[in-house]
Design an enzyme around this catalytic site. Structure first.
Site, PDB file in Angstrom:
ATOM      1  NE  ARG A  99     -21.306  -2.224  19.738  1.00  0.00           N
ATOM      2  CZ  ARG A  99     -20.545  -2.519  20.779  1.00  0.00           C
ATOM      3  NH1 ARG A  99     -19.595  -3.428  20.669  1.00  0.00           N
ATOM      4  NH2 ARG A  99     -20.728  -1.912  21.932  1.00  0.00           N
TER       5      ARG A  99
ATOM      6  CG  HIS B 239     -20.694   3.009  23.701  1.00  0.00           C
ATOM      7  ND1 HIS B 239     -21.952   2.409  23.623  1.00  0.00           N
ATOM      8  CD2 HIS B 239     -19.835   2.027  24.100  1.00  0.00           C
ATOM      9  CE1 HIS B 239     -21.831   1.128  23.944  1.00  0.00           C
ATOM     10  NE2 HIS B 239     -20.571   0.872  24.240  1.00  0.00           N
TER      11      HIS B 239
ATOM     12  CD  GLN C 148     -19.684   1.362  28.572  1.00  0.00           C
ATOM     13  OE1 GLN C 148     -19.787   0.400  27.836  1.00  0.00           O
ATOM     14  NE2 GLN C 148     -19.547   1.228  29.882  1.00  0.00           N
TER      15      GLN C 148
ATOM     16  CG  ASP D 204     -12.540   2.760  25.205  1.00  0.00           C
ATOM     17  OD1 ASP D 204     -12.362   1.532  25.296  1.00  0.00           O
ATOM     18  OD2 ASP D 204     -13.258   3.285  24.333  1.00  0.00           O
TER      19      ASP D 204
ATOM     20  CB  CYS E  20     -16.534   1.078  28.058  1.00  0.00           C
ATOM     21  SG  CYS E  20     -15.264   1.131  26.780  1.00  0.00           S
TER      22      CYS E  20
ATOM     23  NE  ARG F 166     -23.669  -0.785  27.953  1.00  0.00           N
ATOM     24  CZ  ARG F 166     -23.073  -1.238  26.847  1.00  0.00           C
ATOM     25  NH1 ARG F 166     -21.789  -1.574  26.877  1.00  0.00           N
ATOM     26  NH2 ARG F 166     -23.720  -1.311  25.689  1.00  0.00           N
TER      27      ARG F 166
HETATM   28  N1  NVA Z   1     -13.904   2.743  21.870  1.00  0.00           N
HETATM   29  C1  NVA Z   1     -14.177   1.317  21.783  1.00  0.00           C
HETATM   30  C2  NVA Z   1     -15.281   0.945  22.717  1.00  0.00           C
HETATM   31  C3  NVA Z   1     -15.649  -0.506  22.735  1.00  0.00           C
HETATM   32  C4  NVA Z   1     -16.804  -0.808  23.612  1.00  0.00           C
HETATM   33  C5  NVA Z   1     -14.518   0.957  20.347  1.00  0.00           C
HETATM   34  O1  NVA Z   1     -15.227   1.738  19.693  1.00  0.00           O
HETATM   35  O2  NVA Z   1     -14.071  -0.083  19.871  1.00  0.00           O
HETATM   36  N1   CP Z   2     -18.514  -1.836  26.438  1.00  0.00           N
HETATM   37  C1   CP Z   2     -19.062  -2.455  25.386  1.00  0.00           C
HETATM   38  O1   CP Z   2     -19.852  -1.876  24.623  1.00  0.00           O
HETATM   39  O2   CP Z   2     -18.724  -3.773  25.287  1.00  0.00           O
HETATM   40  P1   CP Z   2     -18.985  -4.715  24.018  1.00  0.00           P
HETATM   41  O3   CP Z   2     -18.146  -4.208  22.893  1.00  0.00           O
HETATM   42  O4   CP Z   2     -18.570  -6.079  24.500  1.00  0.00           O
HETATM   43  O5   CP Z   2     -20.446  -4.660  23.677  1.00  0.00           O
END
Ligand code: NVA
Ligand code: CP
Length: 305
Positions: free
Chosen positions: A104, A131, A134, A221, A261, A289
């Site tokens: 990540r 993602h 997800q 989101d 998500c 997930r």
């Molecule tokens: N769009 C959000 C998703 C978090 C799971 C981000 O990238 O922070």
């Molecule tokens: N939806 C998601 O990826 O959650 P986290 O940021 O908690 O991993």
């Protein structure tokens, strides 16, 4: 499964997605019936997090444990890549220890470089662009609730962000129609738009009500993703008209499934009332997930045909 890595949603064919979802359903059934599924006995997943996470961290680590393996969490604060060790060396060396790596981070290129320089499967656990894990969980959840994917119409309301881009590709790959409603300046990435330009299943709209009309599932989101915190006030103002609320949901199909998500900001992209009315589906999505990622890891890191 044809893919060697899961770097972006477009790495997966429709057959790959169906194989993952079938195995994910099996993983879930097994867990609910206390049947073990130790497809990764003795194997290790390296997890690199340069952004925060709750679900991704816990579901990958728990998933590896349940599959008979082990996961190691690496962050910039405690690993040498946080002090400038190049991706080339980190990838080359980790590949000598572990059987797969989940990353990540910010730049999509870093995940792709890691796959190039390493020799083990790499799984994208979220970048600024994508993602995919997800979206596999989301597709699994929508199918659980509505029994099918092909032929459904789904809509995205809000920022055309990383999750949105992966959803567009995933939904169209599965034969769904997708409408995206976002204000100008918040469109999905140009390469995603280019990819789906001639696909009659894709529509980009400015009016969230038009997008929601008769939709079988609604996705949203946060308005400010990780890394966009400094722009949050402007983003919240620009996206204020793109909220999932009871009025918008009243335009959708009667049994509409709402997906978020998480983490959610109630009162911004979704009202507390709309969230509460659909919390079951949203928590199912979060649970899935675990099952979807166990399937991905078993297929990428387990014995291959
Ligand atoms: N769009 C959000 C998703 C978090 C799971 C981000 O990238 O922070
Ligand atoms: N939806 C998601 O990826 O959650 P986290 O940021 O908690 O991993």
């Amino acid at each position: 499964m044809t893919a060697k890595h899961l770097l972006k949603m477009s790495d997966l064919t429709q057959a790959d997605i169906m194989e993952i979802l079938a195995l994910a359903d099996q993983m879930k059934f097994n867990q609910q019936h206390n049947l073990s599924h130790r497809a990764l006995e003795g194997k290790t997943l390296g997890m690199i997090f340069t952004k925060a996470s709750t679900r991704t961290r816990v579901s990958f680590e728990t998933g590896m444990f349940q599959l008979g393996g082990h996961a190691i969490n690496l962050t910039p604060a405690d690993a040498q890549f946080g002090r400038g060790e190049p991706i080339e060396d980190t990838a080359g060396v980790l590949s000598r220890y572990v059987n797969g790596v989940m990353i990540r981070t910010f730049a999509q290129k870093d995940v792709e470089d890691f796959a190039r320089y390493g020799s083990v499967p790499v799984i994208n656990g979220l970048t600024d662009d994508e993602h995919p894990c997800q979206i596999l969980a989301d597709l699994m959840t929508v199918r659980e609730h509505l029994a099918t994917l092909a032929g459904l119409t789904v809509c995205w309301v809000g920022d055309g962000n990383n999750v949105c881009g992966s959803l567009i590709v995933g939904a169209l790959t599965c034969g769904m129609k997708i409408r995206v409603a976002c204000p100008e300046g918040y469109d999905p990435r140009p390469d995603v738009l280019e990819r789906v330009r001639n696909n009659p299943g894709f529509t980009l709209l400015r009016d969230p009500r038009e997008a929601a009309e008769g939709a079988n599932a609604v996705f949203t989101d946060v308005f400010a993703s990780m890394g966009q915190e400094d722009d949050a006030p402007k983003r919240l103002a620009d996206l204020a008209g793109y909220q999932v609320n009871m009025e918008l949901l009243s335009l959708c199909a009667k049994n509409v499934v709402v997906q978020h998500c998480l983490p959610a900001h109630r009162g911004e992209e979704i009202t507390a009332e709309a969230f509460a009315a659909h919390a079951k589906e949203i928590y199912d999505e979060a649970e899935n997930r675990l099952h979807a990622q166990k399937a991905v890891m078993a297929l990428l890191m387990g014995e291959r045909d």
